[in-house]
Design an enzyme around this catalytic site. Structure first.
Site, PDB file in Angstrom:
ATOM      1  N   ASN A 102     -21.434   7.320  57.121  1.00  0.00           N
ATOM      2  CA  ASN A 102     -20.108   6.705  57.006  1.00  0.00           C
ATOM      3  C   ASN A 102     -19.465   6.940  55.639  1.00  0.00           C
ATOM      4  OD1 ASN A 102     -19.815   5.573  59.574  1.00  0.00           O
ATOM      5  ND2 ASN A 102     -21.108   3.834  59.050  1.00  0.00           N
ATOM      6  N   HIS A 103     -18.145   7.128  55.619  1.00  0.00           N
ATOM      7  CA  HIS A 103     -17.339   7.263  54.411  1.00  0.00           C
ATOM      8  C   HIS A 103     -16.209   6.231  54.469  1.00  0.00           C
ATOM      9  CE1 HIS A 103     -18.496  11.584  53.122  1.00  0.00           C
ATOM     10  NE2 HIS A 103     -19.390  11.160  54.000  1.00  0.00           N
ATOM     11  N   ARG A 104     -15.660   5.916  53.320  1.00  0.00           N
ATOM     12  CA  ARG A 104     -14.477   5.046  53.292  1.00  0.00           C
ATOM     13  C   ARG A 104     -13.297   5.766  53.936  1.00  0.00           C
ATOM     14  NH1 ARG A 104     -14.456   0.569  49.053  1.00  0.00           N
ATOM     15  NH2 ARG A 104     -12.342   0.296  49.842  1.00  0.00           N
ATOM     16  N   THR A 111     -11.494  10.309  51.494  1.00  0.00           N
ATOM     17  CA  THR A 111     -12.765   9.891  52.086  1.00  0.00           C
ATOM     18  C   THR A 111     -13.958  10.421  51.295  1.00  0.00           C
ATOM     19  OG1 THR A 111     -12.870  11.856  53.518  1.00  0.00           O
ATOM     20  CG2 THR A 111     -11.761   9.888  54.403  1.00  0.00           C
TER      21      THR A 111
END
Length: 228
Positions: free
Chosen positions: A82-84, A90
């Site tokens: 997961n990434h922001r 991102t």
């Protein structure tokens, strides 16, 4: 007296080193695999933990039940991928080092869907991809190349990208009967006596073959997966 297969043998088919049983192979405390589940890969089958379980930085687990068949290239994407997505970029700057690492708080609290859980007797086709936190029910079939983003019901057949429910292998009443029989929990010796019924018999014949003492629950699923 018929003998069950040895669940501790890494290569159950000595002439086919591409096939490995996963339980004796796996070393990570974050991966649990039931007996007789296997992976088939002509290249590096024994590298399953690093090549097929990706971005597994913890603490969530990958849990796979008994008697599952994993085709070549099946991959489990874990929550570490997961990434922001709530800002302009991102890119995970803090992981690259230097002064960027001072901003590691920006990577905390990322979405985490929890453990990825696979039931018993699940067949994964070639190149299937399982996304984080997905729960796959007992007896399901995952089509080749499928990208599974949502839970899969017991005895469901899914395919496509994103995977969708094509159909269920049995109606609701028969699924309940199969789950009650739970043949994958039978003692190996009893399974050995009834292999032909398990593979090609009717549900009634399977029920008739069940041990007199109901099998103890040994499912990795705490609940049945809902319809996808």
């Amino acid at each position: 007296m018929p003998l069950p297969a040895d669940p501790t043998t890494l290569h159950p088919m000595p002439e086919q080193p591409r096939v490995v049983l996963l339980k004796p192979l796996v070393t990570s405390a974050l991966i649990e695999v039931g007996e007789y589940s296997y992976y088939d890969d002509p290249d590096q089958a024994t590298a399953f933990e690093t090549r097929n379980v990706l971005y597994h930085y913890g603490p969530e687990k990958l849990i796979i039940g008994r008697f599952c068949a994993l085709g070549t290239g099946v991959r489990f994407i874990m929550n570490g991928a997961n990434h922001r997505m709530d800002g302009p970029s991102t890119f995970p700057f803090p992981t690259m080092g230097g002064s960027w690492s001072e901003h590691f708080d920006l990577l905390t609290g990322l979405p985490n869907r929890g453990d990825t859980v696979v039931g018993n007797d699940v067949w994964f086709g070639h190149g299937a991809t399982i996304m984080p936190g997905v729960r796959i029910g007992h007896g399901a079939i995952i089509g080749a190349g499928a990208v599974v983003t949502r839970d899969v019901p017991d005895y469901g057949i899914v395919g496509g990208n994103p995977a969708r429910l094509i159909r269920t292998r049995y109606d609701e009443q028969d699924v309940a009967r199969l789950l009650a029989v739970a043949w994958w929990n039978w003692p190996p010796e009893h399974i050995t006596e009834h292999v032909r019924t398990i593979m090609s018999g009717s549900i009634s014949e399977l029920e008739a073959a069940a041990p007199e003492v109901p099998p103890a629950p040994a499912s990795p699923l705490t609940r049945s997966a809902p319809t996808a």
